[in-house]
Write a protein that holds these residues in place. Structure first.
Motif, PDB file in Angstrom:
ATOM      1  N   ILE A 160      -2.815  -1.625  -4.471  1.00 38.42           N
ATOM      2  CA  ILE A 160      -3.034  -0.139  -4.390  1.00 38.42           C
ATOM      3  C   ILE A 160      -1.554   0.257  -3.810  1.00 38.42           C
ATOM      4  O   ILE A 160      -0.971   1.340  -3.710  1.00 38.42           O
ATOM      5  N   LEU A 161      -1.277  -0.699  -2.385  1.00 36.35           N
ATOM      6  CA  LEU A 161      -0.505  -1.085  -2.007  1.00 36.35           C
ATOM      7  C   LEU A 161       0.891  -1.290  -2.794  1.00 36.35           C
ATOM      8  O   LEU A 161       2.109  -0.353  -2.247  1.00 36.35           O
ATOM      9  N   ALA A 162       0.691  -1.714  -3.722  1.00 38.77           N
ATOM     10  CA  ALA A 162       1.946  -2.416  -4.432  1.00 38.77           C
ATOM     11  C   ALA A 162       2.434  -0.551  -4.879  1.00 38.77           C
ATOM     12  O   ALA A 162       3.438  -0.506  -5.428  1.00 38.77           O
ATOM     13  N   TYR A 163       1.344  -0.719  -5.575  1.00 33.43           N
ATOM     14  CA  TYR A 163       1.504   0.989  -6.758  1.00 33.43           C
ATOM     15  C   TYR A 163       2.423   2.171  -5.647  1.00 33.43           C
ATOM     16  O   TYR A 163       3.386   2.789  -6.113  1.00 33.43           O
ATOM     17  N   ALA A 164       1.547   2.135  -4.787  1.00 33.36           N
ATOM     18  CA  ALA A 164       1.857   2.869  -3.321  1.00 33.36           C
ATOM     19  C   ALA A 164       3.247   2.571  -3.143  1.00 33.36           C
ATOM     20  O   ALA A 164       4.080   3.959  -3.192  1.00 33.36           O
ATOM     21  N   GLY A 165       3.185   1.882  -2.767  1.00 34.36           N
ATOM     22  CA  GLY A 165       5.272   1.615  -2.436  1.00 34.36           C
ATOM     23  C   GLY A 165       6.322   2.089  -2.521  1.00 34.36           C
ATOM     24  O   GLY A 165       7.032   2.289  -2.756  1.00 34.36           O
ATOM     25  N   ILE A 166       6.061   1.225  -4.805  1.00 32.83           N
ATOM     26  CA  ILE A 166       6.730   1.175  -5.615  1.00 32.83           C
ATOM     27  C   ILE A 166       7.169   2.939  -6.220  1.00 32.83           C
ATOM     28  O   ILE A 166       7.969   3.689  -6.613  1.00 32.83           O
ATOM     29  N   ALA A 167       6.085   3.716  -6.138  1.00 30.24           N
ATOM     30  CA  ALA A 167       6.333   5.337  -6.052  1.00 30.24           C
ATOM     31  C   ALA A 167       6.498   5.881  -5.052  1.00 30.24           C
ATOM     32  O   ALA A 167       7.751   6.928  -5.427  1.00 30.24           O
ATOM     33  N   GLY A 168       6.386   5.684  -3.718  1.00 33.85           N
ATOM     34  CA  GLY A 168       7.112   6.497  -2.819  1.00 33.85           C
ATOM     35  C   GLY A 168       8.709   5.962  -2.874  1.00 33.85           C
ATOM     36  O   GLY A 168       9.585   6.737  -2.366  1.00 33.85           O
ATOM     37  N   LEU A 169       8.505   4.757  -3.568  1.00 35.47           N
ATOM     38  CA  LEU A 169       9.925   4.019  -3.174  1.00 35.47           C
ATOM     39  C   LEU A 169      10.871   5.159  -3.833  1.00 35.47           C
ATOM     40  O   LEU A 169      12.121   5.581  -4.429  1.00 35.47           O
ATOM     41  N   ALA A 218      14.615   8.052   3.810  1.00 34.91           N
ATOM     42  CA  ALA A 218      14.190   7.748   5.332  1.00 34.91           C
ATOM     43  C   ALA A 218      12.841   6.842   4.302  1.00 34.91           C
ATOM     44  O   ALA A 218      12.261   6.145   5.302  1.00 34.91           O
ATOM     45  N   GLY A 219      12.674   8.072   3.388  1.00 31.59           N
ATOM     46  CA  GLY A 219      11.456   7.541   2.821  1.00 31.59           C
ATOM     47  C   GLY A 219      11.797   5.857   1.950  1.00 31.59           C
ATOM     48  O   GLY A 219      10.640   5.181   1.855  1.00 31.59           O
ATOM     49  N   ALA A 220      12.502   6.433   1.880  1.00 29.09           N
ATOM     50  CA  ALA A 220      13.173   4.608   1.301  1.00 29.09           C
ATOM     51  C   ALA A 220      13.003   3.441   2.326  1.00 29.09           C
ATOM     52  O   ALA A 220      12.664   2.246   1.916  1.00 29.09           O
ATOM     53  N   VAL A 221      13.451   3.496   3.378  1.00 28.54           N
ATOM     54  CA  VAL A 221      13.294   2.806   4.777  1.00 28.54           C
ATOM     55  C   VAL A 221      11.865   2.434   5.143  1.00 28.54           C
ATOM     56  O   VAL A 221      11.496   1.215   5.103  1.00 28.54           O
ATOM     57  N   ILE A 222      10.823   3.865   4.860  1.00 33.44           N
ATOM     58  CA  ILE A 222       9.529   3.160   5.048  1.00 33.44           C
ATOM     59  C   ILE A 222       8.980   2.798   4.113  1.00 33.44           C
ATOM     60  O   ILE A 222       7.959   1.649   4.285  1.00 33.44           O
ATOM     61  N   PHE A 223       9.381   3.114   2.385  1.00 32.77           N
ATOM     62  CA  PHE A 223       7.989   1.985   2.416  1.00 32.77           C
ATOM     63  C   PHE A 223       8.636   1.322   1.260  1.00 32.77           C
ATOM     64  O   PHE A 223       8.070   0.752   0.182  1.00 32.77           O
ATOM     65  N   PHE A 224      10.042   0.665   1.764  1.00 38.97           N
ATOM     66  CA  PHE A 224      10.184  -0.950   0.960  1.00 38.97           C
ATOM     67  C   PHE A 224       9.511  -1.507   1.523  1.00 38.97           C
ATOM     68  O   PHE A 224       9.114  -2.622   1.385  1.00 38.97           O
ATOM     69  N   PRO A 225       9.810  -1.668   3.051  1.00 37.04           N
ATOM     70  CA  PRO A 225       8.678  -2.979   3.133  1.00 37.04           C
ATOM     71  C   PRO A 225       6.813  -2.785   2.985  1.00 37.04           C
ATOM     72  O   PRO A 225       6.301  -3.624   3.314  1.00 37.04           O
ATOM     73  N   LEU A 226       6.477  -1.768   2.216  1.00 37.53           N
ATOM     74  CA  LEU A 226       4.741  -1.491   1.851  1.00 37.53           C
ATOM     75  C   LEU A 226       4.984  -2.515   0.181  1.00 37.53           C
ATOM     76  O   LEU A 226       4.209  -3.244   0.040  1.00 37.53           O
ATOM     77  N   VAL A 227       6.640  -2.565  -0.334  1.00 38.31           N
ATOM     78  CA  VAL A 227       6.680  -3.051  -1.071  1.00 38.31           C
ATOM     79  C   VAL A 227       6.749  -4.440  -0.969  1.00 38.31           C
ATOM     80  O   VAL A 227       6.237  -5.486  -1.608  1.00 38.31           O
ATOM     81  N   LEU A 228       6.728  -4.307  -0.459  1.00 40.35           N
ATOM     82  CA  LEU A 228       7.568  -6.349   0.370  1.00 40.35           C
ATOM     83  C   LEU A 228       6.503  -6.482   0.125  1.00 40.35           C
ATOM     84  O   LEU A 228       5.701  -8.355   0.133  1.00 40.35           O
ATOM     85  N   LEU A 229       5.379  -6.245   0.969  1.00 46.42           N
ATOM     86  CA  LEU A 229       4.242  -6.592   2.046  1.00 46.42           C
ATOM     87  C   LEU A 229       3.217  -6.922   0.841  1.00 46.42           C
ATOM     88  O   LEU A 229       2.733  -7.956   0.487  1.00 46.42           O
ATOM     89  N   ALA A 230       3.430  -5.941  -0.053  1.00 48.15           N
ATOM     90  CA  ALA A 230       2.500  -6.364  -1.598  1.00 48.15           C
ATOM     91  C   ALA A 230       3.148  -7.348  -2.440  1.00 48.15           C
ATOM     92  O   ALA A 230       2.082  -8.480  -3.114  1.00 48.15           O
ATOM     93  N   GLY A 231       3.913  -7.839  -2.240  1.00 52.48           N
ATOM     94  CA  GLY A 231       5.148  -9.130  -2.963  1.00 52.48           C
ATOM     95  C   GLY A 231       4.187  -9.682  -2.304  1.00 52.48           C
ATOM     96  O   GLY A 231       3.744 -11.208  -3.040  1.00 52.48           O
ATOM     97  N   ILE A 232       4.373  -9.795  -0.946  1.00 52.91           N
ATOM     98  CA  ILE A 232       4.153 -11.333  -0.159  1.00 52.91           C
ATOM     99  C   ILE A 232       2.046 -11.564  -0.075  1.00 52.91           C
ATOM    100  O   ILE A 232       2.346 -12.522  -0.543  1.00 52.91           O
ATOM    101  N   ALA A 233       1.496 -10.007  -0.857  1.00 55.26           N
ATOM    102  CA  ALA A 233       0.436 -10.673  -0.058  1.00 55.26           C
ATOM    103  C   ALA A 233      -0.111 -11.321  -1.540  1.00 55.26           C
ATOM    104  O   ALA A 233      -1.030 -11.617  -1.801  1.00 55.26           O
ATOM    105  N   SER A 234       0.286 -10.655  -2.670  1.00 51.90           N
ATOM    106  CA  SER A 234       0.026 -11.221  -4.057  1.00 51.90           C
ATOM    107  C   SER A 234       0.270 -12.625  -4.527  1.00 51.90           C
ATOM    108  O   SER A 234       0.420 -13.125  -4.056  1.00 51.90           O
TER     109      SER A 234
END
Length: 94
Positions: free
Chosen positions: A4-13, A78-94
């Motif tokens: 969910i975090l990965a999809y939310a991050g990618i959609a937000g990005l 600003a949205g790209a700066v906010i959502f890019f870490p979510l994509v990174l976190l989801a990639g690290i966590a998986s």
């Protein structure tokens, strides 16, 4: 949860990039007329987001649209700066 975090991050990005590109296009649209005006007057054109550029846009509606485009471009960045870490976190966590 990570999915969910990965999809939310990618959609937000993606949404942030789209909003940023639309805002940039709205801000740049009056630019060629401004450059032509500066060449005619013999002055150097200012930076794209300078107040001199915004003051040179004649109809008030176009000036407001350019200011709105600058705000949208900033919101997209600003949205790209906010959502890019979510994509990174989801990639690290998986």
């Amino acid at each position: 949860m990570v999915g969910i975090l990965a999809y939310a991050g990618i959609a937000g990005l993606v949404i942030s990039f789209v909003v940023g590109i639309i805002g940039f296009m709205m801000a740049v649209r009056p630019w060629p007329a401004y450059v032509a005006y500066c060449r005619k007057e013999g002055i150097r054109p200012g930076f794209l987001w300078s107040s001199r550029y915004l003051d040179a846009i004649e109809p008030e509606s176009r000036r407001r649209a350019a200011k709105r485009g600058i705000a949208l471009h900033g919101a997209g960045l600003a949205g790209a700066v906010i959502f890019f870490p979510l994509v990174l976190l989801a990639g690290i966590a998986s």
